[in-house]
Design a protein around this motif. Structure first.
Motif, PDB file in Angstrom:
ATOM      1  N   GLY A  53     111.413  28.431 -19.681  1.00 61.77           N
ATOM      2  CA  GLY A  53     112.307  27.370 -19.694  1.00 61.77           C
ATOM      3  C   GLY A  53     111.509  26.187 -18.864  1.00 61.77           C
ATOM      4  N   GLY A  54     112.506  25.683 -17.817  1.00 62.02           N
ATOM      5  CA  GLY A  54     111.849  24.569 -16.865  1.00 62.02           C
ATOM      6  C   GLY A  54     110.514  25.074 -16.219  1.00 62.02           C
ATOM      7  N   SER A  55     110.606  26.540 -15.815  1.00 61.78           N
ATOM      8  CA  SER A  55     109.597  26.988 -15.120  1.00 61.78           C
ATOM      9  C   SER A  55     108.289  27.193 -16.015  1.00 61.78           C
ATOM     10  CB  SER A  55     109.714  28.396 -14.382  1.00 61.78           C
ATOM     11  OG  SER A  55     110.921  28.031 -13.480  1.00 61.78           O
ATOM     12  N   ALA A  56     108.353  27.112 -17.168  1.00 62.18           N
ATOM     13  CA  ALA A  56     107.206  27.138 -18.145  1.00 62.18           C
ATOM     14  C   ALA A  56     106.597  25.992 -18.119  1.00 62.18           C
ATOM     15  CB  ALA A  56     107.596  27.637 -19.719  1.00 62.18           C
ATOM     16  N   ALA A  57     107.348  24.669 -18.015  1.00 57.48           N
ATOM     17  CA  ALA A  57     106.831  23.346 -18.034  1.00 57.48           C
ATOM     18  C   ALA A  57     106.104  23.200 -16.511  1.00 57.48           C
ATOM     19  CB  ALA A  57     108.027  22.124 -18.162  1.00 57.48           C
ATOM     20  N   GLN A  58     106.758  23.669 -15.519  1.00 60.30           N
ATOM     21  CA  GLN A  58     106.090  23.783 -14.219  1.00 60.30           C
ATOM     22  C   GLN A  58     104.663  24.388 -14.357  1.00 60.30           C
ATOM     23  OE1 GLN A  58     107.316  21.860 -11.890  1.00 60.30           O
ATOM     24  NE2 GLN A  58     109.405  22.599 -11.404  1.00 60.30           N
ATOM     25  N   SER A 120     109.885  31.218 -11.264  1.00 56.88           N
ATOM     26  CA  SER A 120     111.120  31.452 -11.671  1.00 56.88           C
ATOM     27  C   SER A 120     112.036  31.026 -10.881  1.00 56.88           C
ATOM     28  CB  SER A 120     111.046  33.371 -11.985  1.00 56.88           C
ATOM     29  OG  SER A 120     112.403  33.687 -12.145  1.00 56.88           O
ATOM     30  N   THR A 121     113.119  30.490 -11.309  1.00 55.32           N
ATOM     31  CA  THR A 121     114.245  30.077 -10.269  1.00 55.32           C
ATOM     32  C   THR A 121     115.110  31.220  -9.687  1.00 55.32           C
ATOM     33  OG1 THR A 121     115.756  29.490 -11.956  1.00 55.32           O
ATOM     34  CG2 THR A 121     114.246  27.656 -11.163  1.00 55.32           C
ATOM     35  N   SER A 122     115.352  32.486 -10.739  1.00 58.60           N
ATOM     36  CA  SER A 122     115.998  33.278 -10.374  1.00 58.60           C
ATOM     37  C   SER A 122     115.237  34.598  -9.882  1.00 58.60           C
ATOM     38  CB  SER A 122     116.473  33.927 -11.453  1.00 58.60           C
ATOM     39  OG  SER A 122     115.729  34.462 -12.670  1.00 58.60           O
ATOM     40  N   GLY A 123     114.010  34.660 -10.340  1.00 53.19           N
ATOM     41  CA  GLY A 123     113.100  35.489  -9.774  1.00 53.19           C
ATOM     42  C   GLY A 123     113.395  37.228 -10.489  1.00 53.19           C
ATOM     43  N   TRP A 143     100.909  35.622  -7.020  1.00 50.76           N
ATOM     44  CA  TRP A 143     101.829  34.500  -6.229  1.00 50.76           C
ATOM     45  C   TRP A 143     102.771  34.091  -6.811  1.00 50.76           C
ATOM     46  CZ3 TRP A 143      97.119  30.696  -5.188  1.00 50.76           C
ATOM     47  CH2 TRP A 143      96.126  31.520  -4.417  1.00 50.76           C
ATOM     48  N   ALA A 144     104.150  34.210  -6.423  1.00 43.94           N
ATOM     49  CA  ALA A 144     105.379  33.722  -6.845  1.00 43.94           C
ATOM     50  C   ALA A 144     106.023  32.519  -6.400  1.00 43.94           C
ATOM     51  CB  ALA A 144     106.361  34.960  -6.820  1.00 43.94           C
ATOM     52  N   MET A 145     106.655  31.878  -7.218  1.00 40.91           N
ATOM     53  CA  MET A 145     107.559  30.563  -6.867  1.00 40.91           C
ATOM     54  C   MET A 145     108.700  31.031  -7.350  1.00 40.91           C
ATOM     55  SD  MET A 145     105.227  27.049  -6.769  1.00 40.91           S
ATOM     56  CE  MET A 145     103.733  26.896  -6.091  1.00 40.91           C
ATOM     57  N   THR A 146     109.800  31.130  -6.624  1.00 41.25           N
ATOM     58  CA  THR A 146     111.099  31.595  -6.939  1.00 41.25           C
ATOM     59  C   THR A 146     112.150  30.814  -6.001  1.00 41.25           C
ATOM     60  OG1 THR A 146     111.380  33.244  -5.066  1.00 41.25           O
ATOM     61  CG2 THR A 146     110.168  33.869  -7.191  1.00 41.25           C
ATOM     62  N   GLY A 147     113.344  31.149  -6.412  1.00 37.89           N
ATOM     63  CA  GLY A 147     114.629  30.438  -5.773  1.00 37.89           C
ATOM     64  C   GLY A 147     114.566  31.340  -4.498  1.00 37.89           C
ATOM     65  N   PRO A 148     115.947  31.675  -3.886  1.00 40.98           N
ATOM     66  CA  PRO A 148     116.406  32.303  -2.791  1.00 40.98           C
ATOM     67  C   PRO A 148     115.895  33.497  -2.755  1.00 40.98           C
ATOM     68  CG  PRO A 148     118.239  30.758  -3.497  1.00 40.98           C
ATOM     69  CD  PRO A 148     117.134  30.807  -4.542  1.00 40.98           C
ATOM     70  N   ARG A 149     115.542  34.131  -1.741  1.00 39.34           N
ATOM     71  CA  ARG A 149     115.494  35.643  -1.448  1.00 39.34           C
ATOM     72  C   ARG A 149     116.605  36.172  -1.268  1.00 39.34           C
ATOM     73  NH1 ARG A 149     109.848  37.475   0.282  1.00 39.34           N
ATOM     74  NH2 ARG A 149     108.623  35.551   0.687  1.00 39.34           N
ATOM     75  N   PRO A 152     113.738  40.328  -7.316  1.00 40.12           N
ATOM     76  CA  PRO A 152     112.743  41.314  -7.626  1.00 40.12           C
ATOM     77  C   PRO A 152     111.352  40.579  -7.549  1.00 40.12           C
ATOM     78  CG  PRO A 152     114.683  41.586  -9.008  1.00 40.12           C
ATOM     79  CD  PRO A 152     114.946  40.222  -8.082  1.00 40.12           C
ATOM     80  N   LEU A 153     111.405  39.430  -7.995  1.00 36.62           N
ATOM     81  CA  LEU A 153     109.705  38.956  -8.555  1.00 36.62           C
ATOM     82  C   LEU A 153     109.099  38.734  -6.990  1.00 36.62           C
ATOM     83  CD1 LEU A 153     107.839  38.080 -10.041  1.00 36.62           C
ATOM     84  CD2 LEU A 153     108.790  35.580 -10.204  1.00 36.62           C
TER      85      LEU A 153
END
Length: 223
Positions: A53-58, A120-123, A143-149, A152-153
């Protein structure tokens, strides 16, 4: 204050708070990632990126900055957004299931020492978790860019930048700032490296980056 006005103020405040936390907790990590890529990519290494989704664009945004340029003129570097490979994506999804759409591409394109960036916003996306497992098994740092800890990611990645914000939109907006900061750090590190050292390292991997030259003017046709 009208309700739309209030919502806009709350959105901006949420983003401001998220960026303040990014500035406090994330800048050192992004600088280190930029320096790592500055050693890897000029020596023929590759960055793979993926998101939904939006993270694909990122993810595509990040790879475009490396293949093209972020700000200053420099060589092109190898970076592939796996979610943009539509024929591979749909073939793998059709034959193996959507959970494997990134993992199989990582197995195809990744080499030990290359870097996989997952956004991923959700991870919690199963296809990104599968890609992380495949990459780590193949010797690629993740390396992951996610939302809050916790998520899982972030737990499966070697390193994670986690944006502490309640809304998906705010996380994505902060991710955009973070990837620009990563590109700035990469460009600064590349500019500061010893060219002779880079030349010595380049043949070890896939060869030197190809210099981009203007295409020759087409020959004039004569009657």
């Amino acid at each position: 204050m009208t309700e739309p006005h209030r919502a806009a103020h709350e959105h901006c405040q949420s983003l401001q708070d998220a960026l303040a936390r990014l500035r406090e907790d994330g800048l050192d990590r992004l600088a280190a990632w930029g320096e790592h890529l500055a050693a890897l990519l000029p020596a023929g290494g590759r960055l793979l990126a993926a998101g939904n989704g939006g993270s694909a664009a990122q993810a595509q945004h990040l790879t475009a900055e490396l293949v093209g340029r972020y700000r200053d003129e420099r060589p092109a570097y190898s970076a592939i957004a796996l979610n943009a490979e539509t024929s591979s994506l749909t073939a793998i999804g059709n034959d193996y299931g959507y959970e494997e759409v990134f993992a199989r591409q990582v197995a195809a394109h990744g080499r030990p020492g290359d870097v996989l960036v997952l956004m991923s916003t959700s991870g919690r996306s199963p296809n990104l978790l599968a890609a992380a497992d495949t990459a780590r098994g193949a010797g690629l740092p993740v390396w992951a860019m996610t939302g809050p800890r916790p998520n899982p990611l972030a737990a499966r990645a070697d390193e994670a930048l986690c944006i502490d914000a309640p809304a998906t939109a705010t996380v994505q907006e902060a991710h955009l700032v973070a990837l620009h900061l990563l590109c700035e750090a990469f460009d600064a590190a590349v500019a500061g490296r010893d060219p002779a050292a880079a030349d010595e390292a380049a043949p070890v991997r896939r060869g030197r980056p190809v210099a981009v030259r203007p295409a020759p003017a087409p020959a004039r046709r004569t009657a």
